[in-house]
Each structure stands twice: as C-alpha cells, then as structure tokens.
Design an enzyme around this catalytic site. Sequence first.
Site, short mmCIF file in Angstrom:
data_model
loop_
_atom_site.label_atom_id
_atom_site.label_comp_id
_atom_site.label_asym_id
_atom_site.label_seq_id
_atom_site.Cartn_x
_atom_site.Cartn_y
_atom_site.Cartn_z
CB SER A 107 20.02 -3.74 9.78
OG SER A 107 19.55 -2.80 8.72
CE LYS B 101 23.23 -7.31 7.06
NZ LYS B 101 23.05 -6.14 7.76
CB SER C 206 19.77 -4.99 5.84
OG SER C 206 20.87 -4.74 6.89
#
Length: 478
Positions: free
Chosen positions: A178, A79, A154
């Site tokens: 997330s 990420k 996210s």
Amino acid sequence: MDLTSLSALELGRKIKNKEITVEEAVRAQLEQIKAKDKEYNCYITVMEEDALARGKEVQQLIDKGKIDSPLAGVPMVIKDNICTKGTKTTCGSKILYNFIPPYNATVVEKLLNAGAVVIGKANMDEFAMGSTTETSYFGETKNPHNTEYVPGGSSGGSAAAVAAEEAFYALGSDTGGSIRQPSSFCGVTGIKPTYGTVSRYGLIAYASSLDQIGPMARNVSDCTAVLDIISGYDSKDSTSLEGENYNYTEALVDDVKNMKIGIPKGYLGKGLDEEVRAGILSAANVLREKGAIVEEFELDAVDYAIPAYYVIASAEASSNLSRYDGVKYGYRTEDFEGLQELYKKTRSEGFGNEAKRRMMIGAFVLSSGYYDAYYKKALKVKARIKEGFDKAFEKYDIILGPTAPSTAPKLGESLSDPLKMYLGDIYTVSVNLAGLPAISLPCGTDSKGLPIGLQLIGKHFGEKDIIRAAYSYEQSKG
C-alpha cells in the site's frame, strides 16, 4: 519561483539558508491544495490554522538554532490511519468519522521533533483495505496524471498529494503493497522498511504482523531523509527492533558496480503488461551498464503469496476491527434496542463493503473446522516464502521486478471485480509476508502516459542496498 515544485530537501535547504521562510512555504502549499484538491481529493482533513501556527513555531526554532534537520519547516501529509493528537484520524471510514486521538503516533512525534509541518491527513481506502483509494467513506481519490484513473491504494491520497505537488512528502502504511503500488501508479517514490524498523505505535491496525509505516516522496533522496527520521527502536511497540544502524543517507551513492541483482523469472511471466515488462527490463539494463551483475532466477513459493496474504491479513483484520462497536468512540447507530443490536447496526452502518468482506473472510478462516484448513496452512506458506527469499539472498544483494502487473486501472474497474483487484498485489504482498524492505520508483510511462513502477527488494535490514541501487538508477535519468 514555484515553491511547490521543489523537492523536500531543496525546500529544506532554502529554508535553512533563509531564502524562504517556513510561513511562505506553508502558505504556498495551502494555496496549491485549495487550487487542486477539489479535483483530486487527496485530503480528508486540511489543517490550515494548525499548519500556519506550526510554521511560525518552527521558524523560531530554526532561527534560534534549536532544529537542524534537513527537512525542518517542510510541509507534509500523513495518511489518515496514523494518529495525530487533536486532529481527526478516520481511517477513511464512517465508523471513525469523528475520532480525535489523544496522542501522536511515534512517527509523528519524531517528525515534529525534526521540525516537520503537518499540513493535513491523506485520503485512503477504508482501514487500508483496498488497492485503489475508492473504498474511502470520504470519496475516491483520482490520479493526478489522469483523473479517469485510480491513484492506487491504500495510501492513494498520500501518493496523489505528492504527485500533485499538494505535499512535499508523505507518510503511508504498507500491509501488502500500500506504499509501493500507489507510488508506482502516481509516479513517485515509496519505501516499505524492514518490519520492526519503524514504530507502529499509533498506527491503527489492519493486519498487525504485516503493517509497516514508510515514506513517500518525489525522489529517492527525499524518501531516505524521511526514513532516517522515523526509523529506530520504540519501547511502545512490542515488534520494534533494537540495535540497527539507521543512517540511510550514507547509502545515497551512485555506484552499483559488482552489485548482484536477481530478477525472478515468475515476475516477468504471464499476467505482466508488455509495456511494464519493457520498462522493467530497460531499468535492469541501466543498472547492468553501470556495473551491476543482473540475472534471472527461480524464486520459490511466491506463486502462493496472494492466497496466503489474504487469509492472514483478513484473519488479523477480523480481530483488529472487532473493537469498533459503537460503545467507546466513533460512529454509533441512532436507533437500537439492547447491546447486541447496538453492535450489529453500528457495524453494519459504519463499515463499507470491502471492510465487511475482509472481516467475514477472516472470521471464516479462523472459525472452528476451518482454522487448520486455511489459516494454519497460510502460515506455513508464509514461512516457505520467507525461506525462498532467504535462499535468494544467499546469492543476490537485491531482487528487481515490477511493482504492479500493469499501470493504473480506470476508476470503477477494480471495485467491480474484487478478485482482480487482489491479484494486482501479486508482486508486493510476498515482501510483507517475509518482513523485507522494498522501494518503488518511477521507470518510465506507458503509451497512455501513466507511470510504471520499478520495485527493488532487499534482505532484512537491507535498506541501504535498495536505496543505493534506486539512487544510482535515478541518477542515470538525470
């Protein structure tokens, strides 16, 4: 053989047994990204040259017997809020569009030491603020199961990359769900560990008391293997915890006999989609048939989790994001007179609407006259929520429920109603407020063919309990 459809551990075994070279695996993964990512937009940065060079390096280490990790040589994605030395780390934001960290996050170092091949950086909601991966400066990510729908957020780029076979596994971060919510929407497995078991050093902060890095993969075994690698004490992280046994793979046992599982009554009530409810109850029945004791109970204070979470997270975000001002690194406005105008214009132009909204909420709840009314009260609610879980875990080994109240919404629906998007975190945020571990894994699909996510929550350091239950359920599906 289609290499990209293998699980991470399957590929690792084939590499170890010299059935496949690391370079073949990396090239196959890069070809898959080239073929699919224009449609899904899972990646912000693809590290093609670095990955190929790294693949050759890892192959030599394997051949010399210097690496014995089960995931050595397996391509993965990180990420884009986790620092990678020499590679852009943007947080999905214009304000960090050109930021290249001079160091690796601790989790990245641990993975590299285990022979991981980082293939790229995954798309995400800006500064991890969002539930759909639509707030990224680099464009929205789409759900591989149906491109009209969001992948969640996210960590949506990470989840979508695993689901689209553009990565064998991924790292995400979880502040209020997330990792788990996008795992649910994309039909993959994701683990949010106990707060402090995985180092946050090198994770660009959203809300420091809630953020936690964790793995996302195609099944429970892959996730567990990654968690084994990245867990452990780190002196660089003041919130890192010492002295726990992190050998999670020993929990991959198909046995839940006499395990006590509680289902909060509030988790099955108003607001839960009927198809999701049916999927969750079906999963609970599978575990009951395998010998677990499953019953419903009342969980205290979780009804107040959403407002408490957004007050605390926004307050911490307003503080953490104050460092992005155009002075030292990142985006800087071109036209300004004086320092105050530099700050104002850089931040106005560099941050997106959702980041600005949360920073403004955070500044408001911390301001004089409102600190006691909002922030201090939210901290009291946080303590009450933790007490509620502590009481529940006196009776139950794990808590079972949905990961999200519905399957993935259509693109554009959530951004038009931010409050509705916030309420979508209703089953996940309380876990972060209490610092608990939780896993999301697929438990079927709805009538639209979109995945349904089952969430299992454990007590502090109860990763082995949730992994055992998740693995047992997964084995029942064949």
